[in-house]
Design a protein around this motif. Structure first.
Motif, PDB file in Angstrom:
ATOM      1  N   ASN A   1       0.832  -1.200   0.000  1.00 37.08           N
ATOM      2  CA  ASN A   1       0.000   0.000   0.000  1.00 37.08           C
ATOM      3  C   ASN A   1       0.868   1.252   0.000  1.00 37.08           C
ATOM      4  O   ASN A   1       1.897   1.301   0.682  1.00 37.08           O
ATOM      5  N   PRO A   2       0.467   2.289  -0.770  1.00 38.14           N
ATOM      6  CA  PRO A   2       1.262   3.520  -0.803  1.00 38.14           C
ATOM      7  C   PRO A   2       1.211   4.259   0.530  1.00 38.14           C
ATOM      8  O   PRO A   2       0.242   4.148   1.289  1.00 38.14           O
ATOM      9  N   ILE A   3       2.252   5.018   0.803  1.00 38.26           N
ATOM     10  CA  ILE A   3       2.289   5.888   1.978  1.00 38.26           C
ATOM     11  C   ILE A   3       1.268   7.006   1.788  1.00 38.26           C
ATOM     12  O   ILE A   3       1.230   7.654   0.737  1.00 38.26           O
ATOM     13  N   GLN A   4       0.442   7.249   2.807  1.00 38.20           N
ATOM     14  CA  GLN A   4      -0.612   8.267   2.736  1.00 38.20           C
ATOM     15  C   GLN A   4      -0.098   9.584   3.313  1.00 38.20           C
ATOM     16  O   GLN A   4       0.295   9.651   4.477  1.00 38.20           O
ATOM     17  N   ILE A   5      -0.109  10.641   2.453  1.00 37.97           N
ATOM     18  CA  ILE A   5       0.376  11.961   2.855  1.00 37.97           C
ATOM     19  C   ILE A   5      -0.762  12.975   2.792  1.00 37.97           C
ATOM     20  O   ILE A   5      -1.484  13.035   1.781  1.00 37.97           O
ATOM     21  N   LEU A   6      -0.928  13.754   3.831  1.00 38.13           N
ATOM     22  CA  LEU A   6      -1.824  14.920   3.797  1.00 38.13           C
ATOM     23  C   LEU A   6      -0.938  16.154   3.649  1.00 38.13           C
ATOM     24  O   LEU A   6      -0.080  16.423   4.488  1.00 38.13           O
ATOM     25  N   TRP A   7      -1.173  16.934   2.566  1.00 36.50           N
ATOM     26  CA  TRP A   7      -0.359  18.137   2.332  1.00 36.50           C
ATOM     27  C   TRP A   7      -1.267  19.352   2.440  1.00 36.50           C
ATOM     28  O   TRP A   7      -2.176  19.541   1.625  1.00 36.50           O
ATOM     29  N   VAL A   8      -1.006  20.173   3.448  1.00 39.24           N
ATOM     30  CA  VAL A   8      -1.852  21.324   3.756  1.00 39.24           C
ATOM     31  C   VAL A   8      -1.096  22.602   3.391  1.00 39.24           C
ATOM     32  O   VAL A   8      -0.084  22.931   4.009  1.00 39.24           O
ATOM     33  N   ASP A   9      -1.631  23.325   2.377  1.00 38.84           N
ATOM     34  CA  ASP A   9      -0.985  24.567   1.932  1.00 38.84           C
ATOM     35  C   ASP A   9      -2.016  25.378   1.159  1.00 38.84           C
ATOM     36  O   ASP A   9      -2.698  24.842   0.274  1.00 38.84           O
ATOM     37  N   ASP A  10      -2.149  26.678   1.488  1.00 39.96           N
ATOM     38  CA  ASP A  10      -3.153  27.493   0.797  1.00 39.96           C
ATOM     39  C   ASP A  10      -2.779  27.745  -0.666  1.00 39.96           C
ATOM     40  O   ASP A  10      -3.604  28.209  -1.458  1.00 39.96           O
ATOM     41  N   GLU A  11      -1.544  27.433  -1.045  1.00 43.64           N
ATOM     42  CA  GLU A  11      -1.127  27.544  -2.440  1.00 43.64           C
ATOM     43  C   GLU A  11      -0.792  26.161  -2.990  1.00 43.64           C
ATOM     44  O   GLU A  11       0.201  25.968  -3.695  1.00 43.64           O
ATOM     45  N   ILE A  12      -1.636  25.211  -2.708  1.00 42.66           N
ATOM     46  CA  ILE A  12      -1.360  23.818  -3.057  1.00 42.66           C
ATOM     47  C   ILE A  12      -1.242  23.618  -4.565  1.00 42.66           C
ATOM     48  O   ILE A  12      -0.530  22.727  -5.043  1.00 42.66           O
TER      49      ILE A  12
END
Length: 515
Positions: free
Chosen positions: A2-13
Motif C-alpha cells: 500500500n502507498p504511503i498516505q500523505i496529507l499536504w496542507v498549503d493554501d497555495e497547493i
C-alpha cells in the motif's frame, strides 16, 4: 504494498502540483488540502502516515493547526514548511514536537529526504548498521587473532560495547547472536591474556592503571587543578551501562577525557573499591591497616572504612584537601544527600558512592521479578538508566553543573551475566563468592580458572598457610558437588563479579567539565 498516505496542507497547493506528481511516481499517495479547518476534518476521517503543513495560511495558521492536530492524534509525524526563517517560529514549531522543519522554496528531493528520514529511518538505519557491523566483524576477528597488549584489549572491548549498543536498536536476532558469540570468543582470549600477564603488571612500568593507582594517578591531579570536584563512584557499573547514562549526563556536562582502567582481582567490592580509596593493594591494606581491613573470614561489613582509607591515603601523599564522603544505599540517604548539598558543595572535592547497580545485580539473583526485568544485558542497561533518570545521582549532577563543579564518574568493577557452572571442591571456610574462591585444598577444573597458589605474587593476602585464590573465566560460576543441579538452576543467568572477563575488569573513569 500500500502507498504511503500523505496529507499536504498549503493554501497555495496548486503551485505544488509538480512535487505531488513526483511523489506519486515514487508510490506515495498525496491528499491535497488548502486550509487548516479542512485539514482537521481530514485527520479525523482518514489515517495518514505523514502530514506536510504550511506555517503561513489564512484562517487557522500552521502553528494553530499543528496544535489542534496534536490534540487529535499524537503519533503521526508532522513536517512544517514555511517561508519564514524567524527563530521564534522555528522554536515554537520544534517545541510542538514536529518531525521536521523545511524552509520554502523546497525541491522534490528535499521532500523525499524528509519522508525517508521520518518514515524509513528505522529500516535504513538497521540496514546500514547491519552492513557496517558485518564489515567490522571481520576486523574485530583479525584483531582478536593478534591482540597482545592491554591498550589493544581496551580498544577491542570498547568496539564490542559500541556494536552491542548499536545492534540493540535493530530487529535482527541473527546479528545479535553473532555479536554474542564474538564477545564470548573475546573473553576466552582475554582470560588467557590475563592469566599470562596479570602478575607482571605489579612489577612492570608498561602496565595499565589498576584500582589502587586510580586515585593518585588519575583522580587526584584533576582535583588539584580544579577549584571544586565531584567524584561519583557507581558500584558495579559496566562500560555499556555507563554509556547508557552518558547520554543524559551530556545535557549538563561535556566530556573532557575518558580514561579506562583495570579492576584488580578479585573484581569484587571488598578488594577493588577498598583499593581505590586506600591507594593500596589488598596485601598492603592487610599489612599496613590491620585495624580497618577485614579478611574473607572476618565478620562485619568489609567496605565500612572507605572514608578512613581515603584519609590515610591523602595523609600518606601529604595532601591537605577538605573533602566529604557519602555512601548512598537507600532512598533516605539519597534524599539527605540532596537536602544537605549546600553543606558540602564548597569542599575541594566530594566523594559519593552509589550502590544501586550492585544492589540490582544481587536482586536479580534473589528476586524473581527483577530476574524477569533484567533478562539480558539490554534490559539490565535499560533498568540502570531508568533508575538514573529518577535518582539522586542525576539531581546531584544537575546541582554540581550549576555551581561549575568538575565531575568525575567511575566505578570499582563491572559484572558479567553467568550462564555456565564449573565445579569446585573445598572446605567450608572457602570464600562464598561465585566468581572467585580462596582457601586451602581447593579442587577445580584447571581449564576454567586462573589459579594463584602464591597470592602474594598478585598482592593478595593469604588467609592461611597454603591458601590459594582461583578466578573463574568469562561467564562461568562456581558450584559445589552437593545440590549442584539446584544451585546451577538458581544462579544461572545472574549477574556476578569477582572473576575474569572484559565486562568485570575493563571499566570507565570519565572526567567532565560543566557546560
Amino acid at each position: 504494498m500500500n502507498p504511503i498516505q500523505i496529507l499536504w496542507v498549503d493554501d497555495e497547493i496548486h503551485l505544488l502540483k509538480p512535487h505531488i506528481l513526483f511523489l506519486e511516481k515514487k508510490n506515495y499517495k498525496v491528499t491535497p488540502c488548502t486550509n487548516g479547518a479542512d485539514a482537521l476534518d481530514f485527520v479525523k476521517e482518514h489515517n495518514f502516515d505523514v502530514i506536510f503543513l504550511d506555517e503561513n495560511m489564512p484562517g487557522l495558521s500552521g502553528l494553530e493547526t499543528l496544535s489542534e492536530i496534536n490534540n487529535s492524534i499524537s503519533n503521526v509525524p508532522i513536517i512544517m514548511i514555511t517561508k519564514s526563517e524567524e527563530e521564534f517560529i522555528m522554536e515554537e514549531a520544534i517545541g510542538s514536537k514536529i518531525a521536521d522543519y523545511l524552509i520554502k522554496p523546497v525541491n522534490p528531493n528535499q521532500i523525499l529526504l524528509s519522508l525517508k528520514k521520518n518514515l524509513d529511518h528505522n529500516r535504513l538505519v538497521s540496514e546500514r548498521t547491519s552492513i557496517n557491523y558485518q564489515q567490522e566483524f571481520r576486523k574485530i576477528s583479525m584483531d582478536l587473532a593478534s591482540v597482545n597488549s592491554y591498550e589493544e584489549w581496551i580498544a577491542i572491548y570498547k568496539k564490542l560495547v559500541h556494536w552491542e549498543l548499536e545492534l540493540e536498536h535493530i530487529d535482527d536476532a541473527g546479528l545479535l547472536s553473532i555479536l554474542e558469540s564474538q564477545k564470548q570468543e573475546a573473553n576466552q582470549i582475554f582470560f588467557k591474556f590475563i592469566k599470562n600477564n596479570y602478575s607482571d603488571w605489579f612489577y612492570d612500568d608498561d602496565a595499565p592503571i589498576l584500582s589502587h593507582q586510580l586515585f593518585k594517578d588519575i583522580i587526584l591531579p584533576e582535583i588539584e587543578t580544579s577549584e571544586k570536584t565531584m567524584v561519583i563512584v557507581v558500584d558495579n557499573l559496566r562500560y555499556d551501562q555507563y554509556y547508557a547514562l552518558e547520554k543524559t549526563i551530556a545535557n549538563y556536562y561535556k566530556k573532557q577525557e575518558e580514561k579506562p582502567f583495570f579492576s584488580i582481582l578479585p573484581t569484587a567490592t571488598h578488594y577493588a573499591r577498598n583499593a581505590i580509596f586506600s591507594g593500596l593493594t589488598p596485601l598492603e591494606m592487610a599489612t599496613k591497616h590491620k585495624d580497618i581491613w577485614l579478611g574473607e573470614n572476618d565478620e562485619g561489613g568489609k567496605n565500612m572504612h572507605e572514608e578512613e582509607f581515603l584519609k590515610r591515603q591523602l595523609k600518606h601523599l601529604r595532601k591537605d584537601l577538605p573533602f566529604s564522603y557519602h555512601k548512598i544505599s537507600n532512598t533516605k540517604a539519597g534524599k539527605d544527600l540532596i537536602q544537605n548539598y549546600n553543606s558540602y558543595k564548597n569542599n575541594k572535592f566530594n566523594i559519593v558512592v552509589f550502590n544501586f547497580v550492585d544492589m540490582l545485580s544481587h536482586a536479580k539473583t534473589d528476586t524473581k521479578v527483577i530476574k524477569e526485568l533484567t533478562s539480558d544485558d539490554k534490559a539490565y542497561r535499560a533498568l540502570t538508566d531508568s533508575w538514573f533518570q529518577n535518582s539522586p545521582m542525576l539531581e546531584l549532577i544537575k546541582k554540581a553543573q550549576k555551581d561549575n563543579i568538575k565531575l568525575i564518574i567511575t566505578t570499582d568493577h563491572g559484572t558479567v551475566n553467568c550462564s555456565k557452572p564449573t565445579q569446585v571442591i573445598g572446605t567450608k571456610a572457602i570464600a562464598s563468592n561465585l566468581r572467585y574462591k580462596t582457601g586451602r585444598s581447593l579442587t577445580f577444573q584447571d581449564k576454567d580458572v586462573y589459579a594463584e597458589h602464591d597470592p602474594k605474587q598478585i598482592f593478595l593476602p593469604q588467609e592461611h598457610m597454603n591458601s590459594s585464590f582461583i578466578f573463574a573465566k568469562d561467564n562461568l560460576f562456581f558450584v559445589y558437588p552437593n545440590n549442584q543441579n539446584h544451585y546451577t538452576k538458581y544462579y544461572k543467568d545472574t549477574y556476578q563479579h569477582g572473576g575474569i572477563s572484559l565486562e568485570e575488569m575493563i571499566i570507565p573513569c570519565v572526567i567532565f567539565n560543566p557546560k
